[in-house]
Structures are given as structure tokens and as C-alpha cells.
Write a protein that holds these residues in place. Structure first.
Motif, PDB file in Angstrom:
ATOM      1  N   UNK A  99      15.678  -8.585 150.531  1.00  0.00           N
ATOM      2  CA  UNK A  99      16.301  -8.891 151.892  1.00  0.00           C
ATOM      3  C   UNK A  99      17.571  -9.695 151.764  1.00  0.00           C
ATOM      4  N   UNK A 100      17.757 -10.503 150.709  1.00  0.00           N
ATOM      5  CA  UNK A 100      18.887 -11.346 150.517  1.00  0.00           C
ATOM      6  C   UNK A 100      19.250 -11.167 149.086  1.00  0.00           C
ATOM      7  N   UNK A 101      20.487 -11.109 148.694  1.00  0.00           N
ATOM      8  CA  UNK A 101      20.881 -11.264 147.313  1.00  0.00           C
ATOM      9  C   UNK A 101      22.139 -11.993 147.456  1.00  0.00           C
ATOM     10  N   UNK A 102      22.196 -13.205 146.554  1.00  0.00           N
ATOM     11  CA  UNK A 102      23.114 -14.173 146.848  1.00  0.00           C
ATOM     12  C   UNK A 102      23.923 -14.464 145.424  1.00  0.00           C
ATOM     13  N   UNK A 103      25.140 -14.012 145.320  1.00  0.00           N
ATOM     14  CA  UNK A 103      26.015 -13.976 144.310  1.00  0.00           C
ATOM     15  C   UNK A 103      26.469 -15.309 143.728  1.00  0.00           C
ATOM     16  N   UNK A 104      25.839 -16.098 142.658  1.00  0.00           N
ATOM     17  CA  UNK A 104      26.398 -17.257 142.240  1.00  0.00           C
ATOM     18  C   UNK A 104      27.254 -16.949 140.623  1.00  0.00           C
ATOM     19  N   UNK A 105      27.734 -15.789 140.579  1.00  0.00           N
ATOM     20  CA  UNK A 105      28.214 -15.750 139.186  1.00  0.00           C
ATOM     21  C   UNK A 105      29.896 -15.368 139.364  1.00  0.00           C
ATOM     22  N   UNK A 106      30.200 -14.300 140.585  1.00  0.00           N
ATOM     23  CA  UNK A 106      31.103 -13.831 140.665  1.00  0.00           C
ATOM     24  C   UNK A 106      31.639 -12.839 139.607  1.00  0.00           C
ATOM     25  N   UNK A 107      30.810 -12.133 139.366  1.00  0.00           N
ATOM     26  CA  UNK A 107      31.136 -10.773 138.431  1.00  0.00           C
ATOM     27  C   UNK A 107      31.147  -9.441 139.361  1.00  0.00           C
ATOM     28  N   UNK A 108      32.404  -9.012 139.515  1.00  0.00           N
ATOM     29  CA  UNK A 108      32.452  -8.047 140.470  1.00  0.00           C
ATOM     30  C   UNK A 108      31.550  -6.639 140.178  1.00  0.00           C
ATOM     31  N   UNK A 109      31.340  -6.460 138.700  1.00  0.00           N
ATOM     32  CA  UNK A 109      30.622  -5.219 138.308  1.00  0.00           C
ATOM     33  C   UNK A 109      29.338  -5.445 138.723  1.00  0.00           C
ATOM     34  N   UNK A 110      28.757  -6.571 138.502  1.00  0.00           N
ATOM     35  CA  UNK A 110      27.202  -7.054 138.731  1.00  0.00           C
ATOM     36  C   UNK A 110      27.155  -6.767 140.387  1.00  0.00           C
TER      37      UNK A 110
END
Length: 348
Positions: free
Chosen positions: A235-246
Motif C-alpha cells: 500500500x505504501x513504500x517510503x524511500x529513505x535511501x535516495x537511490x533513483x534506480x531503486x
């Protein structure tokens, strides 16, 4: 007093030096700093090309707590000896956005530790309006991270996590750790974190949060695990890395109607994300950004006091101010390090 001072950006222009004690104005509070967190992106910027908000010379340090040393004659809510922390943000309160209450978008935004002297020092002076009392059950180290907890709170609020939702956090550094804890205390049904460092995952596993060990070289491996655990998606994915490919690879893992939250600034050379427009139309997906906190210190400190979030779960190292540069280098070179605390006045 002793302080970390950058005359201008760059390690060669910084050092631990003696500087005059800050002067406490009529409406200000002078704080003896007991804990100051290293903000990896911001403090590294001072040490390299310069922080975005930086104005030099400056004493860094925007995540801090301490003991009131002195108060100005117009201060009414604090007295010497009080345990306090302070909000670092200083919006102008005059521009278009400030007049709309959108302080994070202020057109002349200032910040303690960037454009105003901060707390990598024995003493720091702050306007009373920015100072908050620390609950008795909250440590100096935890309280020093109130600003970062607030940024994480802002993200969770922006995500509007539905009841029983499946939530994935990409990365469990300091922000990812806090985001996972807050998501666990929300309406979410499951919370899972993805990281390539087992020690970081273990910290959150102890809080009942699901973990997946990632191999940066073979992202298909963790994607297969996620599809097996969540066959209908997340439902929700939060990016806490900052990797555009990921980010690009993770968006297809969303459920219909799902939300991808871009919390982190880019950390790789690739700074843009390509989106499948058809996928967003077919699945009615959402891609949102989330920025700094404002006016959330009270609820963050209350959550700490209630045991709903434990910022100390992020702390891996503690250093005295004299070893600041060793601490900053450790934050980069030791893959197991998460949040590092500096104690300018020694350990209490």
C-alpha cells in the motif's frame, strides 16, 4: 567556549576552536549543550562544498538538547536548570508561504546550524519561541533527535497510511529506523524494512518489524521475496535511501491505489526518476514528496515520553566534541553506524 567552527565550507576551513560565549538576548535562552546529533547529509555538506542554507562563518549543529544556563529578562516559560531542546527552523513569517502557514516553503528560510550558529559547541543561544521542555522520562540523546523525529512524523502524516496497510521502508538508517517505528505505531497492518546491513535490520526486528536483507547487486532477489510475501503488492513504500534506480524498481511493487513517498534527497549521481505513465493511470498510483517538519516538537516529545518511538534505537556511537571529525568520518566509513551523538560538555 569550545566550538566547531567553519570559516567557510570545507574540512580545511573548519576546526575545534575557542570562541566567545553567545550573548543571551532579552527574549532568548542560553543552553548548555548535552547532546548534538550529526546530521549526515547536512554536516557532510559543511565539511565539503557547503550546506544549501549555509552562511559562513558558522557553528553547525541543528539536532540538540541541553540544560538552560541563562534566560533573558523577557523569558517567562523557562529557568536555569530546565532540560530543553529547540526547533532549528527559522521561517521569516512575512513571505507568501509563511502567511499561508506553509513555513517549510519560506522564501527566506534560516536555520540554526546552517545560517545561524548551532550546537556543535558548549553553549548555544535560541529564541524562547523555539525552546521546548523535555519530559522527565526522555533522555538528552533522544530529545536531541526531536527534529529528525518530526521530519519522519511529517512523512507518515503525508502518507495517510490506511488501516491494515502493508508498508515498506527502503533503508533503515536514522530516518528509515524512525519511519519504521512510526509506521509500526500507525494503522498499518504490516511494516517491513529493506537494507543491506544486518545490524541495522536487527535493531528493528527487535521492535517486531519485518526485515529483508538486500543485495545491492541483485535487486531481483529482494523483489522476489517481496512479491512472495505481498502477492497483491504494498500500500505504501517510503524511500529513505535516495537511490533513483531503486525507486524505479520499487514503484511496480505498489498495490492499486498505492503511494510511493519520496522522503530522501538523492544520494547517487542519478538524480531523476523515470515513471511509467501507463502504470500510474492503470493502478491509480500516487508519488508524493515530503519535506522538513515545523511545529511538531510537542507531539514528538510526547510520543517519546509515551514510548511510542525510541530515537535511541538509532544511536550507534557517541563522541566528545574534540573528536568531531573522527565521528563524522566514522559516520561515512563504518557501514554499521547510524546516528552519532556529540557530547560537547562531556557525558552526563
Amino acid at each position: 567556549m569550545k566550538a566547531l567552527l567553519y570559516q567557510k565550507p570545507g574540512r580545511a576551513n573548519g576546526g575545534i576552536v575557542e570562541v566567545p560565549d553567545p550573548v543571551c538576548g532579552d527574549e532568548q535562552v542560553l543552553i548548555r549543550v548535552m547532546a548534538c546529533g550529526i546530521c549526515k547529509p547536512a554536516d557532510t555538506s559543511h565539511d565539503r562544498a557547503g550546506a544549501v542554507l549555509g552562511r559562513y562563518p558558522v557553528i553547525p549543529g541543528h539536532e540538540f538538547s541541553g540544560i538552560v544556563e541563562k534566560v533573558g529578562k523577557c523569558v517567562t516559560h523557562f529557568k536555569p536548570g530546565d532540560r530543553v531542546t529547540a526547533d532549528n527552523g527559522i521561517p521569516c513569517r512575512k513571505c507568501y508561504h509563511c502567511q499561508r502557514g506553509e513555513f517549510a516553503f519560506c522564501e527566506d528560510y534560516q536555520a540554526i546550524g546552517h545560517s545561524v550558529n548551532g550546537a556543535m559547541a558548549e553553549l548555544v543561544v535560541v529564541n524562547e519561541s523555539h525552546v521546548y521542555a523535555i519530559p522527565d522520562t526522555v533522555s538528552f540523546k533522544a530529545a536531541a533527535l526531536t527534529e529528525l523525529v518530526g521530519c519522519s512524523f511529517r512523512c507518515i502524516e503525508r502518507c495517510s497510511i490506511p488501516y491494515s496497510a502493508d508498508v515498506l521502508i527502503l533503508g533503515c538508517g536514522a530516518s528509515g529506523n524512525l519511519l519504521a517505528q512510526l509506521a509500526k505505531g500507525s494503522a498499518a497492518g504490516t511494516v517491513t524494512v529493506l537494507d543491506c546491513q544486518p545490524s541495522k535490520l536487527d535493531r528493528l526486528a527487535s521492535r517486531g518489524i519485518g526485515t529483508i536483507l538486500a543485495d545491492p547487486g541483485t535487486p531481483a532477489a529482494h523483489e522476489a521475496i517481496l512479491r512472495e510475501r505481498f502477492p497483491h503488492g504494498l500500500d505504501v513504500i517510503i524511500d529513505a535511501i535516495g537511490n533513483a534506480d531503486l525507486t524505479e524498481r520499487s514503484i511496480p511493487l505498489l498495490k492499486a491505489g498505492g503511494t510511493f513517498a519520496n522522503y530522501s534527497f538523492p544520494t547517487t549521481e542519478k538524480r531523476t526518476v523515470s515513471l511509467d505513465m501507463g502504470l500510474f493511470v492503470r493502478k491509480e498510483l500516487n508519488y508524493i514528496g515530503t519535506t522538513f517538519q515545523h511545529h511538531s516538537f510537542s507531539k514528538c516529545l510526547a510520543a517519546m515520553a509515551d514510548g511510542k518511538i525510541d530515537p535511541e534505537l538509532t544511536i550507534t556511537h557517541t563522541f566528545p566534541l574534540d573528536r568531531y571529525f573522527e565521528a563524522l568520518d566514522t559516520n561515512w566509513s563504518d557501514p554499521t553506524s547510524i546516528k552519532i551523538i556529540i557530547e560537547p560538555n562531556g557525558h552526563l
